[in-house]
Structure formats: structure tokens, C-alpha cells
Enzyme design. Sequence first.
Site, short mmCIF file in Angstrom:
data_model
loop_
_atom_site.label_atom_id
_atom_site.label_comp_id
_atom_site.label_asym_id
_atom_site.label_seq_id
_atom_site.Cartn_x
_atom_site.Cartn_y
_atom_site.Cartn_z
NE ARG A 15 46.94 23.53 51.25
CZ ARG A 15 46.42 22.90 52.32
NH1 ARG A 15 45.85 21.71 52.13
NH2 ARG A 15 46.40 23.43 53.52
CB SER A 99 48.40 19.80 54.39
OG SER A 99 47.98 19.08 55.74
CG HIS A 100 44.89 16.81 54.01
ND1 HIS A 100 45.19 17.95 55.05
CD2 HIS A 100 43.65 16.64 53.62
CE1 HIS A 100 43.85 18.80 55.04
NE2 HIS A 100 43.14 17.79 54.01
CE LYS A 109 49.88 24.30 55.97
NZ LYS A 109 49.99 23.35 57.00
CG ASP A 249 49.06 16.49 58.51
OD1 ASP A 249 50.05 16.43 59.01
OD2 ASP A 249 48.21 17.65 58.34
CG ASP A 251 51.72 19.78 56.60
OD1 ASP A 251 50.94 18.96 57.08
OD2 ASP A 251 51.63 20.94 56.61
CG ASP A 253 50.67 20.76 59.91
OD1 ASP A 253 50.11 19.66 59.59
OD2 ASP A 253 50.03 21.71 59.80
NE ARG A 254 45.83 17.80 59.82
CZ ARG A 254 44.66 17.18 59.47
NH1 ARG A 254 43.51 17.00 60.09
NH2 ARG A 254 44.89 16.69 58.27
CG HIS A 336 46.03 21.64 63.32
ND1 HIS A 336 47.04 22.01 62.59
CD2 HIS A 336 45.02 21.58 62.31
CE1 HIS A 336 47.14 21.68 61.22
NE2 HIS A 336 45.70 21.50 61.05
#
Length: 458
Positions: A15, A99-100, A109, A249, A251, A253-254, A336
Site C-alpha cells: 500500500r 481499498s479505502h 493484495k 468500501d 474494493d 470486500d467490506r 470483513h
Amino acid sequence: MAPQLSEFVKAYDVRGLVGSQLTPEVMEAIGAAAVAVTGETAWAVGHDMRDSGPGFAAAFARGATAAGADVVEAGLCSTDMLYYIAGARDVAGAMFTASHNPAEYNGLKMCLPAARPIGLDTGLADIRDRAQAILDGERSPDAADKPGTVTTEGFLGAYAAYMRGLVDLSGIRPLKIVVDAGNGMGGHTVPAVLGDQLLDALPIEIDPLYFELDGTFPNHDANPLEPANIVDLQARVKATDADLGLAFDGDADRCFVVDADGEPVTPSAITALIATRELEKHPGSVICHNLICSKAVPEIVAEHGGRPVRTRVGHSYIKAVMAEEQAVFGGEHSAHYYFRDFWFADTGMLAAMHVLAAVGGSDKSLSDLADEFVRYVPSGEINSKVADAHAKIDEVAAHYESGARTDRLDGLTVELEDGSWANLRPSNTEPLLRLNVEGPDRASMERLRDEILHIVRN
């Protein structure tokens, strides 16, 4: 001087800032190193909506193919869609997303076949060091006798069909929902899975907020755990008399959930709700929960015949325990959610579908359903900047040596006789201590919270 990967290779992913830290050269070196370290010669590569994503994905593919791997370029993906590809095709995966994080960031990832995570202790440190040596000119990338191939394939339809096969929404009562994609990848996947973009229409009316893919996040940050970022969702749900609201979020995933009154439903309550549904299908199964989930979660799991297993915070820890225990489901208080039917990987979409199935299969509102899973008063996470996090933890532990149960599974957890508990753990990336407290009532929660903060901040 080459970028120093140790500055932006984190515990579970990469990141960093685009341009100064993350460059195509860095990603090409990581691609070559990833193949060499893992030995995996089949990779799927995807990216989110950030402008730098396609170029970084192509650079990773150049490095990987030069090292002899065959690469499938999947294009635009949510992170859980990339996990789907890694699981369904049994290939390693590389997902370019921050992500966020704000627009100036991107990240990476990686996972092994069957969506098994790659973290610092499972290969990422070796990949980092090997890529750094390539960038510094200390070693050449391993060149295969025969370079690999690059093909392009779309997976959105297959992903949508797989998700619908896991949770049947076709027979639910009609629901009206507001979905805030935050200009992230939910705007790509929600119309395919919950709408009729690729599959037959479900009895769900979707009111879309910020579905336009835009990595500059022009409306709000794509982090639904921050209260300021769900204000628009809450207002739209109330204004339109929707049954509930979902926020993803960046990407996707949440997933975060609000009820018909616009009130947030805690991820602990969502964890308990999904756990009871999975235990109906798989009686007696293990359910994992991280140690900052509400105490109600393990209580409810046990009451429904399951076996609760407590884990450290962090996806690599909970995934490892889930695989070891063959847990059917796992939840974290960060929203998650992990599923055995999804290769033990996390997916916001599948969690959202379980919520829709629960509400749509009942005559109750989401708030009434969620009330069944809320038993205690939480503090929310409180951060304190400290000079020496571990010394402060030891100081708090000494204070509670007598009269409390303590453990060191992750930081320090303290549990009092009145049912109150607290967890104090250090941040992985900042000089911070993170405190979570819960009590049977507000007074007991606040008493324990203030007592610990007095020690931490003095």
C-alpha cells in the site's frame, strides 16, 4: 535511488503512493519475484477503478510472464471477485487496489491458489526482498527458458452466478434497498449480482448511490466505517422509505449496513446474524470471530449449537484459524466476513446477500432482527498516540493483575466480574494503541474505558 519496498510493503499487502513509491518498475519486479518465491506459474491479475491500476497490472504481468508464468488479465475486479477467480480456477491472484485509501494511493493484495493469503510470514517478506534486490541491480530477474503467456478474460458473469448459487434470493419478499458504492467496485459488481445486468431480476429494487467508477472518490472516501462517509446513505434510506442500506468500501470486500431508520447495524450484530443462518445449514459447525467482536457473538453461536473460536485481529490470522478448524463462517468487527463456501476468503457481497435473505425471508424489519443480536454497550474503537505501546500495555496489565481475567492473544484483553471487557492492542503501522471496550450497560462500559484511558494517556 530505487523505492524502498520496506516502507510500503505491509503485514498483509502493498500500500503506497503512486509515482514516488509505486511505479510500473516496482510492480514488474514484484511480479517476477512473486513467481520465483511462490513457484506458482498460473496467475490471475485484476485491478480496481484507480487510474494507475491497468498499468500496474500490465507491469506485474510482464514480470510474471518473463519468469515463466501464464497470466490471465481479468480487468476490473472487486477484491472478492479476484478471490473467486483464484478459488474457482485454482490459480494464484494479484489484485491492484488500495481499498479505502485516498486517490493518490494504490496497492497490491496477493493470494495463492484457493485464495490462500500471502502475508509477511507466508511469502510476502521474501517477495519484497527479492524485488528490492532486482530494483537495486543486485540480482537479475529469473528469466524462464520459455516466457509465459498473457490472455484476457472477463469473470463478472461467472462470479455473479456463483454468488447467487450460495444465497438464494429469488423467493424473498420484495425489498427496496439503497446501495452506496462510494464510486468504488460495488458499482461494478452490485448490478451484476443483485440487479438484472447479467442475470434474471431479483425481487429487489436498488436505489444506486455513487455507482460511477471513479478512483478520485469525488463524493466521499470509500470507507464506510467512518460515520461521515455514510451520511448520504442514511439520508437516502430515510427519504425513500427503503428497507435498508448497504455501503461498500473501495474494493468492495467490506460491506456496512444501515437499517430503515438509517441507523448503523454493528458488524458484530451482522456476524451473529449470519452465524445463525450458517448454523441452520451446518449444525454444530465452528464460527470464528475476532477478539474485538461483541461478547454477544460467541454467546449466540453457542446458543445455536455452534462452537465459537476467538482469533486475533487481521485477515491472515482469521483465515488461518478458519482453515485449521474448517469453520463455516468468520466475522470481524471491521466488517470483513469470511465463508468456507468462498475458500475461507472475505466477501462483502456474500455478507450483504445473507442480510437481504434474512430480512426478505422474514416479516420483521432489519432493526428488529438486529435487536436480537445486540446485548451489550460498545465504546467504539478509541486511538491514543503513545511513545511506547508495549510499555503502556504492560502498565495496564499490572493494574489489572488481581480482580480481572487477562490474556495476551492480541495485545491485552481484560475481563471484569461485572461482564465488562476491554482490548488494548498496538497498531501495526502507527505509534498508536487501539482500545475497544464493552459493558452490560453504558455506566460499566464508560467506567472501564475511562480507567484504562487514564493509564494510557498519563
